[in-house]
Scaffold this motif. Structure first.
Motif, PDB file in Angstrom:
ATOM      1  N   MET A  30       0.818  -1.207   0.000  1.00 15.28           N
ATOM      2  CA  MET A  30       0.000   0.000   0.000  1.00 15.28           C
ATOM      3  C   MET A  30       0.858   1.266   0.000  1.00 15.28           C
ATOM      4  SD  MET A  30      -2.754   1.101   2.891  1.00 15.28           S
ATOM      5  CE  MET A  30      -1.389   1.523   3.981  1.00 15.28           C
ATOM      6  N   THR A  31       2.106   1.152   0.460  1.00 11.55           N
ATOM      7  CA  THR A  31       2.994   2.310   0.544  1.00 11.55           C
ATOM      8  C   THR A  31       3.680   2.626  -0.780  1.00 11.55           C
ATOM      9  OG1 THR A  31       4.722   0.817   1.351  1.00 11.55           O
ATOM     10  CG2 THR A  31       3.434   1.989   3.001  1.00 11.55           C
ATOM     11  N   ASP A  32       3.521   1.777  -1.795  1.00 11.49           N
ATOM     12  CA  ASP A  32       4.115   2.036  -3.103  1.00 11.49           C
ATOM     13  C   ASP A  32       3.390   3.189  -3.793  1.00 11.49           C
ATOM     14  OD1 ASP A  32       5.999   0.429  -5.247  1.00 11.49           O
ATOM     15  OD2 ASP A  32       4.336   1.466  -6.225  1.00 11.49           O
ATOM     16  N   ARG A  33       4.148   3.967  -4.569  1.00 12.65           N
ATOM     17  CA  ARG A  33       3.560   5.110  -5.270  1.00 12.65           C
ATOM     18  C   ARG A  33       2.498   4.705  -6.282  1.00 12.65           C
ATOM     19  NH1 ARG A  33       6.067   9.978  -4.602  1.00 12.65           N
ATOM     20  NH2 ARG A  33       8.054   9.944  -3.477  1.00 12.65           N
ATOM     21  N   ASN A  34       2.567   3.479  -6.767  1.00 13.37           N
ATOM     22  CA  ASN A  34       1.590   3.013  -7.746  1.00 13.37           C
ATOM     23  C   ASN A  34       0.330   2.432  -7.098  1.00 13.37           C
ATOM     24  OD1 ASN A  34       3.339   3.555 -10.001  1.00 13.37           O
ATOM     25  ND2 ASN A  34       4.525   1.759  -9.408  1.00 13.37           N
ATOM     26  N   SER A  35       0.279   2.445  -5.784  1.00 14.13           N
ATOM     27  CA  SER A  35      -0.864   1.856  -5.074  1.00 14.13           C
ATOM     28  C   SER A  35      -1.908   2.928  -4.759  1.00 14.13           C
ATOM     29  CB  SER A  35      -0.393   1.203  -3.776  1.00 14.13           C
ATOM     30  OG  SER A  35      -1.490   0.683  -3.050  1.00 14.13           O
ATOM     31  N   ALA A  36      -3.174   2.512  -4.765  1.00 11.49           N
ATOM     32  CA  ALA A  36      -4.277   3.404  -4.419  1.00 11.49           C
ATOM     33  C   ALA A  36      -5.384   2.599  -3.761  1.00 11.49           C
ATOM     34  CB  ALA A  36      -4.807   4.128  -5.653  1.00 11.49           C
ATOM     35  N   VAL A  37      -5.900   3.112  -2.659  1.00 10.69           N
ATOM     36  CA  VAL A  37      -6.977   2.442  -1.918  1.00 10.69           C
ATOM     37  C   VAL A  37      -8.090   3.450  -1.678  1.00 10.69           C
ATOM     38  CG1 VAL A  37      -7.615   1.168   0.150  1.00 10.69           C
ATOM     39  CG2 VAL A  37      -5.298   0.952  -0.771  1.00 10.69           C
ATOM     40  N   ASP A  38      -9.299   3.111  -2.115  1.00 13.64           N
ATOM     41  CA  ASP A  38     -10.450   3.972  -1.831  1.00 13.64           C
ATOM     42  C   ASP A  38     -10.760   3.889  -0.338  1.00 13.64           C
ATOM     43  OD1 ASP A  38     -13.330   4.902  -1.701  1.00 13.64           O
ATOM     44  OD2 ASP A  38     -12.935   5.125  -3.853  1.00 13.64           O
TER      45      ASP A  38
END
Length: 285
Positions: free
Chosen positions: A172-180
């Motif tokens: 989740m901490t990767d720049r390519n990750s996104a969580v609504d």
């Protein structure tokens, strides 16, 4: 002329001989109780005391020497046994910590409706530009690309590549990750984006929503990946710019990604999916 060593040797021999004669005669009661006996005893007593103390001292040193030799022989064995004992203690500590983590997983799994597959972390991406890790479960365990990865503390990431017995997880901490996500109290909605650190950005939150530091951010479930209500992190900083529509919010993740050893992968049950989807005949009608 006699040398000093010869004189010293003769003196020691004479001293020992006199002591031996006096002790022998005294023990047999040969000498009469006269002044000669008292004089002889007075003359010999100091030397006899020194002699006795010397013998005692030499005996003690000799015993200490043999004790030291025995201890030196026993030292490798004792060190070996101590090393084995320390290894067992360390193993017990590791098992205890592992049991604590597994108990958390069991309690967490009881609360989840999805099937959770436990996996061990076996590798991490050394690159500073990507935040991923490798787990020891793959397609053979029912894992597919896109599945959410969790721990009892909250959201970990998402499966991005799957092999037979291994999978790669995008944290989740990767720049390519996104969580609504949304704020647990006010239900204000936004998107959590990774910053390649334990601090993430909570973006696209309208400026009209009043958010306070310390508030918990949880998954909204609207992205179709992560179940609703999973903890993500708490607010640590808020920047409000009157010229912008959205707030700049920084959150700290609930999960300590540097110490992850086991994770849970949420696997949807195919039977439940088939039951939830209508038959093709019904759709055609």
């Amino acid at each position: 002329m006699f040398s000093r060593k010869m004189i010293l040797l003769i003196g020691i021999v004479f001293f020992i001989t006199v002591n031996f004669i006096i002790l022998t005669v005294s023990s047999k009661g040969v000498l009469p109780e006269t002044g000669i006996e008292r004089i002889a005893t007075s003359f010999v007593a100091p030397f006899q005391m020194v002699f006795s103390r010397s013998i005692t001292l030499i005996g003690g040193v000799w015993q200490d020497y043999f004790a030291t030799v025995r201890a030196a022989k026993e030292l490798p064995r004792v060190k070996n046994e101590l090393a084995k004992a320390m290894e067992k203690v360390n193993l017990c500590i590791e098992l205890e910590q592992e049991n604590i983590r597994f108990r958390k997983f069991i309690r967490f799994q009881d609360l989840e409706k999805e099937t959770l597959v436990a996996a061990k972390v076996i590798g991490r991406d050394p690159s500073p530009w990507f935040r991923t890790l490798m787990i020891d479960k793959g397609a053979k365990a029912g894992l597919t690309k896109g599945l959410p990865v969790l721990v009892s503390e909250g959201v970990v990431g998402q499966v991005v590549a799957v092999a037979g017995h291994y999978s790669r997880v995008l944290l989740m901490t990767d720049r390519n990750s996104a969580v609504d996500a949304l704020v647990q109290t006010s239900r204000a909605r936004g998107i959590v984006k990774g910053n390649d650190s334990e601090l993430c950005s909570f973006r696209y939150v309208l400026r009209k929503n009043k958010i306070q530091p310390g508030e918990m951010i949880v998954s909204s479930g609207l992205d179709g990946v992560f179940p609703k209500g999973l903890r993500i992190g708490w607010v640590v900083d808020i920047e409000e710019n009157t010229s912008q529509l959205f707030q700049e919010i920084t959150i700290k993740t609930c999960v300590d990604f540097d110490t992850l050893e086991e994770v849970l992968v949420s696997v949807k049950d195919p039977m439940s999916q088939d039951a939830a989807s209508p038959p093709m005949d019904d759709v055609s009608r």
